[in-house]
Design an enzyme around this catalytic site. Sequence first.
Site, PDB file in Angstrom:
ATOM      1  CG  HIS A 145      26.669  30.800  16.267  1.00  0.00           C
ATOM      2  ND1 HIS A 145      26.243  31.191  15.248  1.00  0.00           N
ATOM      3  CD2 HIS A 145      26.060  29.315  16.075  1.00  0.00           C
ATOM      4  CE1 HIS A 145      25.177  30.491  14.590  1.00  0.00           C
ATOM      5  NE2 HIS A 145      25.874  28.940  15.067  1.00  0.00           N
ATOM      6  CB  SER A 149      53.519  45.888  26.845  1.00  0.00           C
ATOM      7  OG  SER A 149      52.914  47.369  27.433  1.00  0.00           O
ATOM      8  CE  LYS A 204      48.552  42.874  26.499  1.00  0.00           C
ATOM      9  NZ  LYS A 204      49.017  43.647  26.097  1.00  0.00           N
ATOM     10  CD  GLU A 248      47.576  42.417  17.728  1.00  0.00           C
ATOM     11  OE1 GLU A 248      46.703  42.689  18.468  1.00  0.00           O
ATOM     12  OE2 GLU A 248      48.675  42.124  18.076  1.00  0.00           O
TER      13      GLU A 248
END
Length: 479
Positions: free
Chosen positions: A172, A293, A299, A306
Amino acid sequence: MDDNRPKDVGKVQSPATDKMWGGRFGEGPAAIMREINASIPFDKRLWKEDIAASRAHVAMLGKQGILSRDDADAIDAGLASVHAEFERDGVPVDLAREDIHMTVESRLAELIGPVAGRLHTARSRNDQVATDFKLWVRTAMEEVDGALVSLINILLDLAQRHCDTIMPGFTHLQVAQPVTLGHHMMAYVEMLWRDRSRFSDARRRLNQCPLGSAALAGTGFAIDRFETAAALGFDGPTRNSLDSVSDRDFALDYLAAASQCALHLSRLAEEVIIWASQPFGFLHLPDSFSTGSSIMPQKRNPDAAELVRGHCGRIIGAFTALMVTMKGLPLAYSKDMQDDKPPVFEAHDLLGLCLCAMTGMLAQSRFDGARMQAAASSGFSTATDLADWLVRAKNIPFREAHHIVGAMVKAAEGMSCTLNQLPIDAAVAIDSRIDAATLAALSVEASVASRTSYGGTAPNNIRQQVAERRAALAKEDGV
Ligand code: ARG
C-alpha cells in the site's frame, strides 16, 4: 417538428466549399481511392522480408519445374539487384504502386522485363503479406529478447552489488518490512524473465509458413510448401490455407507480450520516479537521463522514466487497436487487415526505446544506501519480526503476539521512538515475557538476515538467485 432546429441543418454542404477537405475532391475519386488503399508509406518496412520470401518462392518454382531454370535465375538475380538498390537508396514511395509487394515486383519488371511477371505464379499478395509480416514479427521478437537480456544483466549487476543494501519494503506504499535492494531488483528480473518466455512462446507458435496458401484456397500448381518454409527458417508450412491468409494471431501475440512487458517497465519506471523524488531520495538519476526545468533551477526531472511509464499506454493502445480491427472479420482476407502493421511497428519502436532507456538509466543511477536504511528503520518495519520472535522464543500464539506488538507500537508512537528504542520497563509493562533480548531482535539487519525461506529477502538467498540466473543466461549463450 422542433422549431429550435437551425434552418440549414439538412442541407448537404458542397464539398468544394469545405476548406478542410473539399479540395481533395478536385483530385477526383481515383486519387482518394489510391490514398486510402495504399499501404506503401508504412509497409515499406517489410521490404527485406518481401524480397527474401520472393527469392524462396522463385527458387522453389524453378526446382519444381514450374518455371524454367533460366527464368528462375533471371528473377532471382533481379531480386538481388532490387535488394541492393533499396538498401542503398531506400524504398521508393509511390502510391500508385500501392504496397511493398507491388513496389518490389514493379521495380523488378523495370530491371528484368516481362519475365518478372512469372514471379507471381502460384501465390497471391494475401499469402505474401502474411509471410512477410510473420518474418518481420519473428525478428522483432528476437530483438526484444536481446534488449530484455541487456536489461536483465543490469538488474543482476545491481542485485549483486546491493545484496546487503537494506530498504523499506512496501505494501500500500506504506513501510511494511525491511527488504534488500537486491531482492527488489530480482523481483523485476522475474517479471522480465516471464516476458522472455511469453515472446519465445509466441515465436514458437508463429513459426509456420503461410506462403503457397495463395489467395485463400491453395493452388493447382505442384508447389513444394515444405521447401519454401524451410528456406525461410520456418518449422513447416501452415496447415490450412484459409486460416493462413486470415490469421494475425502472431501479431496479436507479439502485442500482448509487448503490452505486458511495457506494463512491467512502467512499474519499474514509477518506482524510479518515486525513489528519485526529494522526500524519498533513494536514487540519484544520472545527468544523462534527467532534464532540468526552464524555471526552477534546482529541478532534475525523471523524464525518461516518465516517458517509459507513459509509452506503456500507447503500446497497450496498439494491442487494443489490432484486437478491434480483427474482431468479427469473416474468413479469409479483408482489406481491414492492412491496418495490422502500423500498431505493431509503433509498439515495437516504443518498446525498444523503453527497454534501452531503462537499461541506460539504471546502469548509471546511484542508490543512497544510508537513506534507504534509515527509511527501512522507520514505520515500525520490524513489528512482524517482534511478533515472530515472541512466537519462537516464548511459545506465544501468533495472534496473541500480534496483539502484544500492537500495544508496543502504540506505546512507541506515544513516546516518538522506534520499537527498539522503547524503554525496557515500558515494554515489560505491556507483557512480562518481553526482555532485553527481544529488543535486540529488532534491527533491520537481523530482520532481513532472518528471512531465509525460499524466495525470501535474506542476502544469501539473493546471492544464490543472482548466480542461478547468470548461469542460465550463460548456458543460453553456450558458455
Ligand atoms: N497491402 C495489403 C496488406 O497489407 C496486401 C494484401 C492485399 N491483398 C489484396 N487482396 N488486396 O494487407
